[in-house]
Design a protein around this motif. Structure first.
Motif, mmCIF file in Angstrom:
data_model
loop_
_atom_site.group_PDB
_atom_site.id
_atom_site.type_symbol
_atom_site.label_atom_id
_atom_site.label_comp_id
_atom_site.label_asym_id
_atom_site.label_seq_id
_atom_site.Cartn_x
_atom_site.Cartn_y
_atom_site.Cartn_z
ATOM 1 N N VAL A 147 -6.084 -2.137 -1.251
ATOM 2 C CA VAL A 147 -5.810 -1.740 0.134
ATOM 3 C C VAL A 147 -4.635 -0.779 0.214
ATOM 4 O O VAL A 147 -4.683 0.234 0.920
ATOM 5 C CB VAL A 147 -5.548 -2.988 1.005
ATOM 6 N N ILE A 148 -3.552 -1.056 -0.511
ATOM 7 C CA ILE A 148 -2.354 -0.218 -0.366
ATOM 8 C C ILE A 148 -2.458 1.098 -1.133
ATOM 9 O O ILE A 148 -1.603 1.974 -0.960
ATOM 10 C CB ILE A 148 -1.084 -0.976 -0.801
ATOM 11 N N ILE B 80 -2.889 -0.929 10.446
ATOM 12 C CA ILE B 80 -4.102 -1.175 9.653
ATOM 13 C C ILE B 80 -3.874 -2.328 8.678
ATOM 14 O O ILE B 80 -4.735 -3.198 8.498
ATOM 15 C CB ILE B 80 -4.507 0.101 8.897
ATOM 16 N N LEU B 81 -2.702 -2.344 8.054
ATOM 17 C CA LEU B 81 -2.419 -3.390 7.081
ATOM 18 C C LEU B 81 -2.333 -4.759 7.760
ATOM 19 O O LEU B 81 -2.824 -5.764 7.221
ATOM 20 C CB LEU B 81 -1.113 -3.090 6.347
ATOM 21 N N PHE C 266 -5.773 -6.035 8.316
ATOM 22 C CA PHE C 266 -6.349 -6.525 7.074
ATOM 23 C C PHE C 266 -5.822 -7.918 6.744
ATOM 24 O O PHE C 266 -6.582 -8.822 6.373
ATOM 25 C CB PHE C 266 -6.033 -5.560 5.926
ATOM 26 N N ASN D 156 -4.347 3.424 -0.556
ATOM 27 C CA ASN D 156 -4.531 4.464 0.462
ATOM 28 C C ASN D 156 -3.347 4.571 1.410
ATOM 29 O O ASN D 156 -3.422 5.284 2.418
ATOM 30 C CB ASN D 156 -5.809 4.193 1.254
ATOM 31 N N LYS D 157 -2.270 3.807 1.095
ATOM 32 C CA LYS D 157 -1.046 3.813 1.917
ATOM 33 C C LYS D 157 -1.366 3.635 3.402
ATOM 34 O O LYS D 157 -1.115 4.528 4.222
ATOM 35 C CB LYS D 157 -0.251 5.096 1.678
ATOM 36 N N PRO D 158 -1.903 2.493 3.758
ATOM 37 C CA PRO D 158 -2.293 2.244 5.151
ATOM 38 C C PRO D 158 -1.085 2.147 6.080
ATOM 39 O O PRO D 158 0.027 1.821 5.637
ATOM 40 C CB PRO D 158 -3.023 0.901 5.065
ATOM 41 N N SER D 159 -1.319 2.391 7.336
ATOM 42 C CA SER D 159 -0.264 2.220 8.338
ATOM 43 C C SER D 159 -0.004 0.734 8.520
ATOM 44 O O SER D 159 -0.805 -0.114 8.106
ATOM 45 C CB SER D 159 -0.710 2.820 9.669
ATOM 46 N N TYR E 295 5.230 1.801 -0.324
ATOM 47 C CA TYR E 295 4.492 1.111 -1.389
ATOM 48 C C TYR E 295 4.848 1.580 -2.798
ATOM 49 O O TYR E 295 4.239 1.131 -3.769
ATOM 50 C CB TYR E 295 2.978 1.238 -1.182
#
Length: 410
Positions: A106-107, A115-116, A119, A109-112, A61
């Motif tokens: 959302v990004i 998880i993304l 979403f 938190n640097k989601p996996s 990201y």
């Protein structure tokens, strides 16, 4: 176009008749087409969630905040009810702002990827470009910001000019005559009796027909590097005193773009498998007697202006390296959140391309280009520096293109 107070009514009538004739000509040619044209409505298709790709970002990201904030800054300047078309669906500017802001939250938190994807499945609509021949395959090429040694004045060393937009260059917006020609324009010059095509590259560079009609932005030493700057659209001119200026695309002569790479392949000068910007530059430097003829094969010519910062895309915001994408503005919305799947080069210890590897990444459609036409071709901006030049010069790989937007309000 000439200022209204300086255009006699008879001249206006002449321009109108010419434009109407052009419309009739285009309409007549359209009747001969057997295949339905690609339009905004059919350039992308809405996907079921089961067909969503795995949303992994190879750069973790990095740079997304910049490209999103710049896109929001553009959207905040347009009317909130302006509509942007995604296939058969329409979304307002204020909706796209909410979409970008929520994705940014959302990004952070640097989601996996898992998880993304959850979403996006819950909150977003995903569209895929139909690509070439409705196959979904999209050709990815690249562009970068070149740096050229130059001067603000002409000399024996710096004798090739970057021209500003000429005073007599005019553009006719055909959508003013019919809504079915939305986005279509013709470019030329007014001779006092009629409108004719503008000078081509040969007439400008060899016959010097712009002298006295267009100012000089800067001067550079190498015509091949200048040609490459034309293709890239933006760059930096490095001056002898250590300063640099940012030069940016400010229109073309309206002539069709013709790729000199294809010419060199067709004439057996460069193997198709070896084609790149670097190969073109090397070949022309090794064969200076061919430079003029090869460059003039492309009649299209770019004019420049100076910007305080750069490079600037077609939305008049600064492009973000590895995150800004050029698309066909006639088919796809700008700006929009995009997810891409294609390949990138891997370099060896000598800074040469060793291999190519798959990658996936979020980008934003922020730019367009004269050679970017149809749903099957996009151009990724790589930034500047050695890696950017190599990646942009060699990227000619297929991939997939997805557009993502927040679900409409219920």
């Amino acid at each position: 176009m000439l200022p209204a107070e300086r255009t006699p009514s008879s001249h206006k009538t002449c321009i109108l008749l010419i434009a109407l004739f052009f419309l009739q000509l285009v309409a007549g040619c359209a009747l001969l087409k057997k295949e339905a044209p690609v339009t905004r409505e059919n350039a992308m298709k809405r996907l079921k969630s089961s067909a969503f790709p795995a949303f992994m970002d190879d750069l973790d990201y990095q740079g997304m905040t910049d490209v999103i904030l710049l896109s929001i800054s553009y959207l905040e300047k347009v009317p909130p009810d302006r509509e942007f078309q995604f296939g058969t669906d329409m979304y307002r500017a204020d909706h796209l702002i909410r979409s970008f802001k929520l994705f940014q939250e959302v990004i952070e938190n640097k989601p996996s990827a898992e998880i993304l994807k959850k979403f996006i499945k819950k909150n977003c609509v995903v569209y895929q470009s139909v690509g070439s021949d409705d196959s979904g395959d999209v050709l990815f090429t690249g562009y970068y910001e070149p740096s050229l040694q130059g001067s603000l004045s002409q000399s024996d060393e710096f004798k090739y000019p970057l021209y500003a937009r000429p005073d007599d260059l005019l553009t006719i917006d055909l959508s003013l005559f019919s809504t079915k020609y939305k986005g279509e324009k013709i470019t030329g010059r007014y001779t006092g009796q009629t409108v004719i095509p503008y000078y081509d590259r040969n007439e400008i560079d060899r016959q010097h027909l712009l002298e006295g009609n267009a100012s000089h932005v800067a001067w550079v030493k190498d015509p091949v590097d200048l040609f490459i700057l034309h293709i890239q659209g933006s760059g930096k001119i490095l001056l002898a005193d250590g300063r640099s200026i940012n030069v940016h695309y400010h229109g073309t002569n309206g002539r069709p773009y013709k790729a000199i790479g294809k010419l060199l392949i067709d004439t057996g000068k460069i193997e198709k498998s070896q084609m790149s910007v670097q190969k073109i530059r090397a070949y022309l430097h090794q064969h200076p007697e061919e430079v003029e003829a090869v460059l003039n094969y492309n009649p299209s010519y770019v004019f420049f202006k100076i910007e305080e910062d750069g490079p600037i895309g077609s939305l008049n915001v600064k492009l973000t390296p590895a995150r800004s994408l050029a698309v066909d503005y006639r088919l796809f919305p700008l700006p929009a959140l995009v997810f891409i799947e294609t390949q990138k080069p891997v370099l060896n210890d000598n800074g040469e391309i060793h291999s190519w590897t798959d990658f996936t990444r979020f980008v934003v459609s922020q730019d367009t280009g004269g050679a970017i036409r149809g749903p099957g071709h996009v151009d990724l901006f790589w930034g500047n520096g050695p890696y950017a030049e190599l990646a942009a010069g060699h990227l000619q790989h297929s991939g997939s293109l997805y557009f993502i937007v927040l679900k409409p309000d219920e």
